[in-house]
Scaffold this active site. Structure first.
Site, PDB file in Angstrom:
ATOM      1  N   SER A 189      47.260  51.117  18.757  1.00  0.00           N
ATOM      2  CA  SER A 189      46.968  49.898  19.302  1.00  0.00           C
ATOM      3  C   SER A 189      47.216  48.761  17.995  1.00  0.00           C
ATOM      4  CB  SER A 189      45.271  49.626  19.463  1.00  0.00           C
ATOM      5  OG  SER A 189      45.083  48.309  19.791  1.00  0.00           O
ATOM      6  N   ARG A 190      47.634  47.716  18.521  1.00  0.00           N
ATOM      7  CA  ARG A 190      48.007  46.574  17.418  1.00  0.00           C
ATOM      8  C   ARG A 190      46.839  46.257  16.642  1.00  0.00           C
ATOM      9  NH1 ARG A 190      51.001  41.941  20.689  1.00  0.00           N
ATOM     10  NH2 ARG A 190      49.213  42.380  21.947  1.00  0.00           N
TER      11      ARG A 190
ATOM     12  N   ASP B  83      45.613  42.052  39.709  1.00  0.00           N
ATOM     13  CA  ASP B  83      45.209  43.279  38.768  1.00  0.00           C
ATOM     14  C   ASP B  83      43.704  43.717  39.329  1.00  0.00           C
ATOM     15  OD1 ASP B  83      44.958  44.269  35.947  1.00  0.00           O
ATOM     16  OD2 ASP B  83      43.054  43.560  36.283  1.00  0.00           O
TER      17      ASP B  83
ATOM     18  N   ILE C 174      39.244  47.424  28.424  1.00  0.00           N
ATOM     19  CA  ILE C 174      38.881  48.534  29.271  1.00  0.00           C
ATOM     20  C   ILE C 174      38.753  49.859  28.609  1.00  0.00           C
ATOM     21  CG2 ILE C 174      41.327  48.953  29.836  1.00  0.00           C
ATOM     22  CD1 ILE C 174      38.591  48.887  32.404  1.00  0.00           C
TER      23      ILE C 174
ATOM     24  N   LYS D 236      45.800  51.808  35.715  1.00  0.00           N
ATOM     25  CA  LYS D 236      46.096  51.196  37.113  1.00  0.00           C
ATOM     26  C   LYS D 236      46.460  49.628  36.284  1.00  0.00           C
ATOM     27  CE  LYS D 236      42.877  48.084  37.797  1.00  0.00           C
ATOM     28  NZ  LYS D 236      42.843  46.799  37.774  1.00  0.00           N
TER      29      LYS D 236
END
Length: 303
Positions: free
Chosen positions: A33-34, A165, A11, A87
């Site tokens: 971020s990983r 979701d 996303i 969201k």
């Protein structure tokens, strides 16, 4: 304003990065971020390291899954940064209330975003319904989880919300356009036998509103909201991007690409105004569905 993006997954790369790049309000100054990165942007694996390294960054936008999001949001607020939440805004209502109180105590902006509310025809639908009596409504929101969340096991874990979701997008539109609030009265939830979150749901609300969510639809996807009123029928198609009145297209566009630019424009306005926007109405309906829902086991699901 300088902004950090946390959670560089699908996303973020599909929607957030293009929206930020095209915005006159924002400069993407760091990522966390990983695994994911954005070319040319300083990248970190821990939010605490990013925050200490970039005091000039005013805003943190969080795109990571709901369960780990609270700790990241809390860290950003404690460091004096404004926060924007993808969201759903959190894994639970209580944690979002806690973030809202924390932001208010520090004079910071917290924005719980609902991208589907920014779809082309939602504002027009809300205006049309404003002085009309709603008799009934139907939501049909069916899509393919393998297309939109390929291999993302977290969506079926506790806190991942399963079919809610995408379903919460429909509920975000419903709670925006209805002239009077409704509440859930019953729910049926279908859980794959090997999963912890539902893959389909059927909901009943006051006001004779029904919803049908399913994450198993292949081929064309369905994102429709149909409302019957004392002045005739209204429908929102394509996730809120096309408005029909009496079966005839009234306005809209075939693209969803402008939703995220609108969110970032809204965030810029909130920061400048020193305001927050934390509407949890869509998430309340989801929480109620888990509370009231009758659970049915269905066949195993694998990506």
């Amino acid at each position: 304003m300088k902004l950090a993006l946390v959670g560089i997954g699908k996303i973020a790369l599909d929607q957030h990065v293009p929206a930020i790049s095209a915005s006159p309000d924002w400069e993407l100054a760091a990522t966390v971020s990983r695994h994911g990165t954005v070319e040319g942007v300083p990248a970190y694996t821990r939010i605490e390291e990013m925050l200490s390294s970039h005091p000039e960054i005013e805003v943190v936008s969080l795109c990571l899954p709901p369960v780990p999001r609270f700790l990241a949001a809390r860290a950003a607020l404690e460091a004096g940064r404004h926060v924007m939440l993808e969201k759903p805004p959190g894994a639970t209502l209580a944690e979002v209330h806690a973030l809202e109180a924390m932001a208010a105590a520090r004079g910071l902006t917290l924005f719980a975003t609902w991208h589907s509310r920014m779809a082309h025809a939602v504002a027009a639908a809300k205006s049309w319904l404003a002085d009309r009596k709603v008799h009934s409504g139907r939501i049909i929101w069916r899509e393919d989880v393998r297309k939109w969340h390929p291999g993302q096991e977290w969506v079926f874990e506790p806190g991942g919300m399963g079919v809610f979701d995408p379903g919460i997008n429909a509920l975000s539109i419903l709670t925006e356009i209805l002239p009077a609030p409704v509440h859930l009265t019953a729910a049926e939830l279908e859980f794959p036998a090997n999963r912890q979150a539902p893959i389909a749901a059927r909901l009943s609300f006051t006001g004779s509103i029904e919803a049908d969510f399913d994450w198993r639809q292949e081929g064309p996807q369905t994102w429709d909201i149909e409302i019957d009123t004392d002045a005739g029928a209204m429908a929102l198609r394509l996730g809120g991007n096309v408005l029909e009145i009496g079966g005839t297209k009234a306005e809209g566009a075939e693209s969803i690409m402008e939703e995220y630019p609108a969110l970032y424009a809204r965030m810029a306005g909130l920061v400048r105004q020193g305001a927050s926007d934390v509407d949890l109405a869509p998430m309340v309906h989801v929480a109620d569905a888990f509370l009231l829902g009758r659970r049915t086991a269905v066949e195993d699901f694998e990506f």
